[in-house]
Scaffold this active site. Structure first.
Site, PDB file in Angstrom:
ATOM      1  N   GLU A 128      40.419  37.411  37.294  1.00 46.22           N
ATOM      2  CA  GLU A 128      41.155  38.683  37.347  1.00 46.22           C
ATOM      3  C   GLU A 128      40.862  39.442  38.639  1.00 46.22           C
ATOM      4  O   GLU A 128      41.741  40.085  39.202  1.00 46.22           O
ATOM      5  CB  GLU A 128      40.786  39.558  36.138  1.00 46.22           C
ATOM      6  N   THR A 181      49.960  44.127  40.145  1.00 46.28           N
ATOM      7  CA  THR A 181      48.901  44.937  39.545  1.00 46.28           C
ATOM      8  C   THR A 181      48.312  45.871  40.604  1.00 46.28           C
ATOM      9  O   THR A 181      48.056  47.047  40.349  1.00 46.28           O
ATOM     10  CB  THR A 181      47.806  44.026  38.963  1.00 46.28           C
TER      11      THR A 181
END
Ligand code: ADP
Length: 309
Positions: A128, A181
């Site tokens: 991530e 993101t």
């Protein structure tokens, strides 16, 4: 050579009030991966199907997450990875998390499960970090543990699996515009007022209490975000209309899935979830944008084995 084929599920993070701490796991949408142990040491991505993603180990979240696991495991092992992508990157339903979590889960299984799912979270978080610059756990935790999860603390890492009422069904729309993101993080303000913080932590507590009490009204009342949603929702076409029609059709609540552009609506029962999907479909059909709609019960198991080869 030992191989395993797995289903690596999509996830909905934040769940309105729980930015970076709450998430849940879906059942009907996810990637497939084939992970094999090989004689020759080193991690190799041999195939990526369905998406244009890097094959280089250090540029792909699956490779980076496995590197983190093997660094802790301390043995030089040979691994090959095949990724069959069904979750589009940048969709906001945990595309990168599915690869990170799936990769470490499969390697752990092939090694005879030296780590618990909770322990695997920190390895998957390295993936991530590569995808978004931030080692968040709110997608990888539900992918690895299943159901609803809470990141009680990041330092030290403390992941809690929550109770998941069986009647809950998600409707998710993915408008096919890319919101990275990193971009959607940049619109967020880093300072908030105490008034907003009080409002938000009341909702986090309310949502968790609602899940345990199976109190669907309380779950619905608590699906409210006064901090992030007002800033991020401007990046998503027809966001307010989608929310309005979801409520009209009886959804418990709705909001941005992860960092967007996907929007989720949480419903009690499949019939409501289908009605919400139809109403959202009608709203988006008029925009001319491409979109996907997913309907899914909560996957309380997380990653699943499709085949051991
Ligand atoms: P999502 O919220 O849908 O996971 P992100 O924007 O967080 O989307 O992650 C997608 C980013 O991660 C993209 O830039 C993509 O190139 C990168 N990436 C690297 N490896 C993978 C992978 N195996 N699966 C998905 N995305 C990956």
């Amino acid at each position: 050579m030992k191989s395993i084929k797995i289903f690596a599920p999509a996830t909905v993070a934040n769940l309105s009030c729980g930015f970076d701490v709450l998430g849940c796991c879906l059942d009907t949408i996810g990637d497939e991966m084939v992970i094999s142990l090989t004689e020759k040491p080193g991690i190799k991505i041999t195939k990526i199907d369905g998406a244009d993603l890097p094959l280089e180990t250090h540029k792909n979240v699956a490779g980076v997450a496995i590197e983190a696991l093997l660094a802790a495991y301390g043995k030089d092992i040979g691994i090959t990875i095949e990724i069959y992508k069904k979750i589009k990157a940048g969709s906001g339903i945990g595309s990168s998390a599915a690869s990170s979590a799936g990769a470490v889960w499969a390697v752990n299984h092939l090694l005879g499960t030296p780590y618990t799912p909770q322990e695997l979270v920190k390895f998957a978080m390295e993936g991530e970090k590569l995808a978004s610059g931030n080692a968040h756990a709110d997608n990888v935790a539900p992918a690895l543990l299943g159901g609803f999860t809470l990141v009680r603390s990041y330092d030290p890492l403390d992941i809690i699996k929550l109770h998941s009422p069986t009647d809950l069904v998600m409707t998710v729309i993915h408008p096919q515009i890319e919101v990275k993101t990193s971009d959607s993080r940049s619109v967020i303000k880093h300072k908030i007022t105490l008034k907003k913080a009080i409002h938000q932590w009341g909702n986090v507590g309310g949502l968790i209490a609602g899940l345990y009490k199976e109190d669907y009204d309380l779950i619905g009342r608590s699906l409210e975000d006064v901090i992030i949603e007002p800033l991020r929702s401007i990046l998503i076409p027809e966001f307010d209309t989608v929310k309005a029609v979801a409520t009209e059709q009886g959804a418990l609540g709705s909001g941005i899935s992860g960092s967007g552009p996907s929007i989720f609506a949480l419903n009690r029962g499949l019939e409501t979830a289908n009605n919400v999907a139809d109403a959202i479909h009608e709203v988006y059909r008029k925009t001319g944008l491409d979109f996907d709609i997913h309907i899914s019960r909560i996957n309380n198991k997380g990653i699943k084995i499709i085949e051991e080869i």
